[in-house]
Structure formats: structure tokens, C-alpha cells
Design an enzyme around this catalytic site. Structure first.
Site, PDB file in Angstrom:
ATOM      1  N   ASP A 495      -5.255   1.772   0.406  1.00  0.00           N
ATOM      2  CA  ASP A 495      -4.405   1.557   1.586  1.00  0.00           C
ATOM      3  C   ASP A 495      -2.977   1.358   1.087  1.00  0.00           C
ATOM      4  OD1 ASP A 495      -4.401   0.868   4.638  1.00  0.00           O
ATOM      5  OD2 ASP A 495      -3.134  -0.639   3.657  1.00  0.00           O
ATOM      6  N   LEU A 496      -2.037   2.140   1.661  1.00  0.00           N
ATOM      7  CA  LEU A 496      -0.645   2.047   1.227  1.00  0.00           C
ATOM      8  C   LEU A 496       0.005   0.799   1.820  1.00  0.00           C
ATOM      9  CD1 LEU A 496       0.509   5.775   1.595  1.00  0.00           C
ATOM     10  CD2 LEU A 496      -0.430   4.628  -0.423  1.00  0.00           C
ATOM     11  N   GLY A 537      -4.566   7.694   9.031  1.00  0.00           N
ATOM     12  CA  GLY A 537      -3.442   6.792   8.773  1.00  0.00           C
ATOM     13  C   GLY A 537      -3.043   6.848   7.313  1.00  0.00           C
ATOM     14  N   ASP A 538      -2.942   5.695   6.679  1.00  0.00           N
ATOM     15  CA  ASP A 538      -2.561   5.649   5.258  1.00  0.00           C
ATOM     16  C   ASP A 538      -3.743   5.226   4.389  1.00  0.00           C
ATOM     17  OD1 ASP A 538      -2.721   3.070   6.153  1.00  0.00           O
ATOM     18  OD2 ASP A 538      -0.868   2.382   5.222  1.00  0.00           O
ATOM     19  N   GLU A 539      -4.960   5.491   4.863  1.00  0.00           N
ATOM     20  CA  GLU A 539      -6.149   5.146   4.110  1.00  0.00           C
ATOM     21  C   GLU A 539      -6.721   6.379   3.402  1.00  0.00           C
ATOM     22  OE1 GLU A 539      -8.365   1.218   5.872  1.00  0.00           O
ATOM     23  OE2 GLU A 539      -9.043   3.182   6.568  1.00  0.00           O
TER      24      GLU A 539
END
Length: 624
Positions: A495-496, A537-539
């Protein structure tokens, strides 16, 4: 063969009318040391030249070969003939007129006058004419019909003139219906063609009228089938083979003569007396030679049916052979040929290039050659045609209702027994176009299926596997771990940190660029056997399928953390983000879904640790 090449532009390149003219032209050309090329101008699969109309034929097919061109009625528009003349190639028309072109005609006027005179001798005074008046030669026949009546003091009656609409049986049937609807105002009728006459007799018989009792009938052409009708068909014989030979002779005179005067030649016709005009039945002229000839015709037609059946199965049946390979040509009466397709899918206009995609038989080194359509067909094909034995080179367009593919050339025997449009070249071109259409459709469907499958299994932004494909890969990893002792795999969930800030400050487009760059960095770090997926998303998830040693997953985790936290160049600036990574390693009895949940929990613990470190002043991302 080393002389000139003459071309015949014809709606069809075979049949009992066009084929006979072509055969006569071929024989005359061969006697002079020359050769013939027959070019079909109608789309393959057409079955009626009159109903199809004049084709929009524009290509300079074979112009580089031709010393002269014969144009049969309905083959090309006049503008094309003018282009041929402009290229310095003499043109002779057969059965029709075109500006500036010499011409060969049957003696239409004289032949019909003899037929009308015969009907007048029978006492007929109400003689009708039925024909397709759009054709020049049929209009000449009507003029002879009118002139002979005037010669005998009879004024032609407009109500006895019937336009058949075409030169075939269907036109004769139409004329019969109109005669009956008008109350049968005539006692005899002269038809523009034998096929008109055959259709008219058949239709009148169906309606209960008798020929010649109620209506005497005379045709024009002397087709073989007319002799065997009941009643046998009286007709005007025009020697189509002699007409073809006369056209070749005229072309030979014009070749090399610039600004030659227009020349018109007439080939004599003769009235053939049989039963349908009212003469006493004379029976069939049965001789041994005729019987052998007719048996040969029957065998030829049977062979044609067999060829068409096998050709349909070979080209349209369920198989994996590419029709471009030309192996199917062995099913036909042709013994050599090649297929040229337009390069780059271009719509041909003028001298568009063709690429030879296939040849039969192999060994002439034609496949792969590229040439303008003016040089097609390849010269090698001409050397394979035994003109003295009745062989010729044929060219037909390969075009369907949806696509113009190119040109098909073949070497074979000139067919004179089939009705126009039923010859091998027309059938082959139509089925080949359909086979190419089907092949293209199947390829397009497969590509579409692959695109849909790819879209269902991959993230549209980054191109990485999505959750569905990841689940499949993890399932496969789980099966390998069960079956192979010592096989272990690891799941890393990423995750970012700070991604939302990038979206909020620079916009979603910049956020997308960042995600794409993250995907590329991850892919570049891993083995081909590993999987990088985006959950949304960012995952991101990394599946390490097959750990080489204990602790290998930690080394990969640290390498990923280092690489992903390096600055990114976006919109001319530098962007830095952090990353939280959770790791789970396979163990006996642990299914992939539980490992993913375990990695997710580990990632959240790492994220909380990262926040705690940030609040105490640390700026390094957490990777636990």
C-alpha cells in the site's frame, strides 16, 4: 508462345455464349502465334450479367501484358475503354459500340429479317418482338424485324413490342406474362435471344397455351439446348466462335497502327428452321458423332457439378488450411494458378500493388512476389497454358459484399458448356472470397475474445493482473505447494503511503502516471514466475511462487521498499511516496486466501508502525 497477348474483357469468362466467343478468339490467336488472357469483370458469384449491370471496373489489370483488348457487351463502362485507348492499347468491341472503338457484330439485321420472312410465309401478320432492348445487338434485331415487315407492306405495331428486361429465361417468362395479359394479340413472336425464347415457351406452356399452335416462336443464338426442346426451337444462328476469331483478326490489323480508322466487321448469320415456328417436325438429327458429342457434354457437366461440390467443401468446410495456400485449386479443372491480394489492405484504385500470397502447384517461385496490377498475372502462368489444346489464362476479381481482396489467376480449359456464370472461375472466385471473409471474421472474433479475456483478467490502467487472475495464480501456487515437497510461496501486499496527497495536489492524471510507474518498477524487480497484481487504488500484491531459501521474501520486500520510495518524475517535478508491505509465507494447510488476509493484516501493522515512526520524527517508510 512468344507473340502478342490479347485480352478479352467479359462479364463472365465461360459459358455457352461468352465461353464460345473466348474459345474462338483463343483458337485464332494461337494460329497466329499469339495467346489469350480472359478477364472477368463482374464480381464473382454474379449469376446474371443483365441484372448485375455494368460493373464499376477501373483497375488496369494486365495492361503491361496486352497488345489489344476485346470488350464483350456489359463488361466495362465506356470510360474504361477510353482509358485503355489512351494507354495505346487498341480496343475491339463485340456486339456493342463504344466511342472510338472498332467493332465486330453478328449480322443481327439480316438474320432476323430471314426469320420474319419465314413467319410471313407461314401466313402470320401479327408478329411480336420480345427482347432486352437495352442491348445494342438486340435493338439491331428489332430493326431487322421492323424492316422486313415494312418490306412486305406491314406497319410494325407498337403494342406488339415487349421489352424482356434481360437476355435470359426470366426475361422470356416476363414477356410471356405480358403477352397473356394483353390477350395474346400476336400469332408469332421473334425473341432477342434463345434463352428469352426458352423462357417464353416454358411459361406459355405452364399457362395452358400451345407452341406453335397458339403462338409460333423463333429465337436468336442457336444454343444447343434449343434443338432438344419440345417443340425444338427455330432460331437464328450466330457463330460465336467465328465472332471471337473475327475480333482477334481485327485486333491484329489495328496493333501498332496509331490513329487507325474505326473498322466494323459483320459476321453472317443464318435462319435455322425447326418446329417452334410451325414447320412440320423433322425429328432429331441423330448421328454417331452427335451422340458422342452430347455424351461428352453430359460428362463435362457432371464433372462441373462434382468440381463445384468438392470446391465448396474444401473452401467452406470446417478445416484449418488457409485458403491463400491455393491447395484447393487441385479440386477444380484448373491445373495452375496464383492468388494476389492487395497490399496493406488498400482499396484498389489505379495501379495498386498485389502480393502473391499463394501458388499452385508450388515451385514456380511466385509466392511473395509483389507487382502492380498492370503486371498481373505473372508471366510464368502464360507459359503453362497450351492454347492449341483450348487452354487459357483467366483472371477474376476476389471480392465479396464486404471486402475487395484482390485477384485470382488460373490456367485451365475454356468452358463452353455451362450457362454463363456457372463456370469454374466464377464459382472459385466467389467461394474463395467467402472463405477469406470467414477466415478474417474468425481471426477478428479470436482477437476480440482475447481482448475481452485480457480485459477481464487485467487492470485497465497498469496492465497488471487483476484480482481474478491473481486468485488463479495463487490457486496454482497452492496446488504446487501441496504436490511438491518443499515448494513454498509468499504473498506481499503493498500500500502506497502519500498517494492521496499526490492525487489531491497534482490531480488524478498525475496519480495514474504514478501508479503506472510503480507497476513498471515492480515488474522489473521480479522473476517471470512471479506475479505482480493491482487490487485497486494504490494496493498491489506480489506473489513469489517458489522461494529459493528461507528469508528470500524479506530480501524481496526490502528491495521493493527501496525501489518504490525512489523519486518519480511527474509533470516536470519530483514526487516521493512511501510504501507499507505485509508479508505472508505459505505453510502446510494454509490456503491462498488465508495467506492474502494474513498479508493484509501484516500490511496494516506495518502502516501503523510507519505512522508511529513519522510522528516521532522518522522519515523512513515502514516495511515490516
Amino acid at each position: 508462345m512468344g507473340g502478342r497477348t490479347y485480352g478479352v474483357l467479359s462479364p463472365f469468362v465461360g459459358g455457352d455464349y461468352y465461353g464460345t466467343i473466348i474459345a474462338g478468339a483463343n483458337e485464332a490467336a494461337v494460329l497466329a502465334g499469339d495467346r489469350l488472357l480472359a478477364l472477368q469483370t463482374l464480381d464473382p458469384g454474379s449469376y446474371n450479367a443483365d441484372r448485375s449491370g455494368v460493373p464499376d471496373y477501373r483497375r488496369p489489370v494486365a495492361w503491361g501484358h496486352l497488345a489489344g483488348v476485346i470488350v464483350l457487351a456489359g463488361a466495362i463502362p465506356e470510360t474504361y475503354a477510353q482509358s485503355v485507348l489512351g494507354a495505346g492499347i487498341p480496343v475491339v468491341t463485340v456486339g456493342h459500340e463504344m466511342t472510338g472503338c472498332s467493332a465486330v457484330f453478328a449480322d443481327n439485321n439480316g438474320g432476323v429479317r430471314a426469320a420474319v420472312a419465314h413467319l410471313l410465309e407461314h401466313g402470320h401478320r401479327r408478329i411480336a418482338f420480345a427482347g432486352h432492348l437495352a442491348h445494342f445487338d438486340v435493338r439491331e434485331r428489332r430493326e431487322g424485324y421492323e424492316a422486313e415487315q415494312l418490306e412486305h407492306g406491314l406497319a410494325p405495331r407498337p403494342e406488339l413490342l415487349f421489352d424482356a428486361g434481360d437476355n435470359h429465361e426470366s426475361g422470356g417468362e416476363l414477356a410471356a406474362d405480358r403477352l397473356v395479359a394483353a390477350g395474346m394479340p400476336a400469332t408469332a413472336v421473334v425473341c432477342g435471344t434463345d434463352r428469352n425464347a426458352m423462357g417464353l415457351i416454358r411459361r406459355l406452356t405452364e399457362l395452358g397455351h400451345k407452341v406453335p399452335g397458339d403462338l409460333a416462336v423463333i429465337g436468336f443464338d442457336d444454343l444447343a439446348g434449343g434443338m432438344y426442346m419440345r417443340p425444338s426451337l427455330s432460331t437464328v444462328r450466330q457463330p460465336a466462335d467465328t465472332i471471337g476469331a473475327a475480333a482477334i483478326g481485327l485486333l491484329a490489323e489495328l496493333t501498332g497502327r496509331f490513329e487507325a480508322p474505326r473498322i466494323v466487321r459483320r459476321v453472317p448469320t443464318s435462319f435455322v428452321q425447326r418446329d417452334s415456328c410451325g414447320c412440320p417436325p423433322s425429328g432429331l438429327p441423330v448421328t454417331e458423332d452427335l451422340t458422342r458429342y452430347l455424351f461428352g457434354q453430359v460428362c463435362s457437366l457432371q464433372e462441373t457439378l462434382k468440381v463445384q461440390h468438392e470446391l465448396g467443401i474444401d473452401l467452406l468446410g470446417a478445416h484449418d488450411r488457409d485458403p491463400r495456400e491455393m491447395a484447393w485449386l487441385k479440386r477444380t479443372t484448373a491445373f495452375a494458378g496464383c492468388l494476389g491480394l492487395w497490399r496493406d489492405g488498400a482499396v484498389p484504385a489505379l495501379d495498386t500493388e498485389l502480393r502473391i500470397e499463394g501458388e499452385y502447384p508450388a515451385g514456380h517461385d511466385l509466392a511473395g512476389a509483389v507487382m502492380p496490377v498492370s503486371a498481373f498475372p505473372p508471366r510464368a502462368l502464360f507459359e503453362l497454358a497450351d492454347g492449341a489444346a483450348g487452354d487459357a489464362v483467366f483472371v477474376v476479381p476476389v471480392r465479396s459484399a464486404t471486402r475487395d481482396w484482390g485477384m485470382l489467376a488460373a490456367v485451365g480449359h475454356i468452358q463452353q458448356s455451362t450457362p454463363p456464370g456457372s463456370e469454374m472461375m466464377n464459382q472459385s472466385g466467389a467461394l474463395l472470397a467467402a472463405a477469406l471473409d470467414r477466415s478474417a471474421m474468425v481471426s477478428a472474433l479470436r482477437e476480440q475474445e482475447e481482448r475481452l479475456r485480457d480485459a477481464a483478467l487485467h487492470d485497465p490502467l497498469t496492465g497488471l493482473p487483476n484480482r481474478v487472475l491473481l486468485a488463479d495464480r495463487m490457486g496454482q501456487a497452492g496446488l504446487r505447494a501441496t504436490r511438491q515437497a518443499g515448494h513454498r510461496f509468499a504473498v506481499l501486499l503493498l500500500d502506497l503511503n502519500g498517494f492521496k496527497a499526490v492525487n489531491d495536489s497534482l490531480g488524478h492524471a498525475a496519480g495514474d502516471v504514478l501508479l503506472i510507474e510503480v507497476a513498471q518498477r515492480l515488474t522489473g524487480l521480479l522473476r517471470e514466475s512471479d506475479t505482480v497484481a493491482r487490487l485497486g487504488g494504490d494496493e498491489f500484491v506480489v506473489l513469489l511462487d517458489g522461494l529459493p531459501a528461507d528469508g528470500a521474501e524479506e530480501l524481496v520486500r526490502d528491495t521493493i521498499a527501496t525501489r518504490l520510495t525512489e523519486p518519480y518524475a511527474i509533470d516536470g517535478g519530483r514526487v516521493t511516496v512511501g510504501v507499507s508491505i505485509g508479508v505472508a509465507v505459505s505453510r502446510d494447510g494454509a490456503d491462498p486466501e488465508s495467506l492474502l488476509r494474513e498479508a493484509d493484516a501484516a500490511m496494516y501493522r506495518a502502516k501503523l508502525a510507519s505512522r508511529a515512526a513519522s510522528s516521532s520524527g522518522s522519515t523512513h517508510p515502514s516495511t515490516r
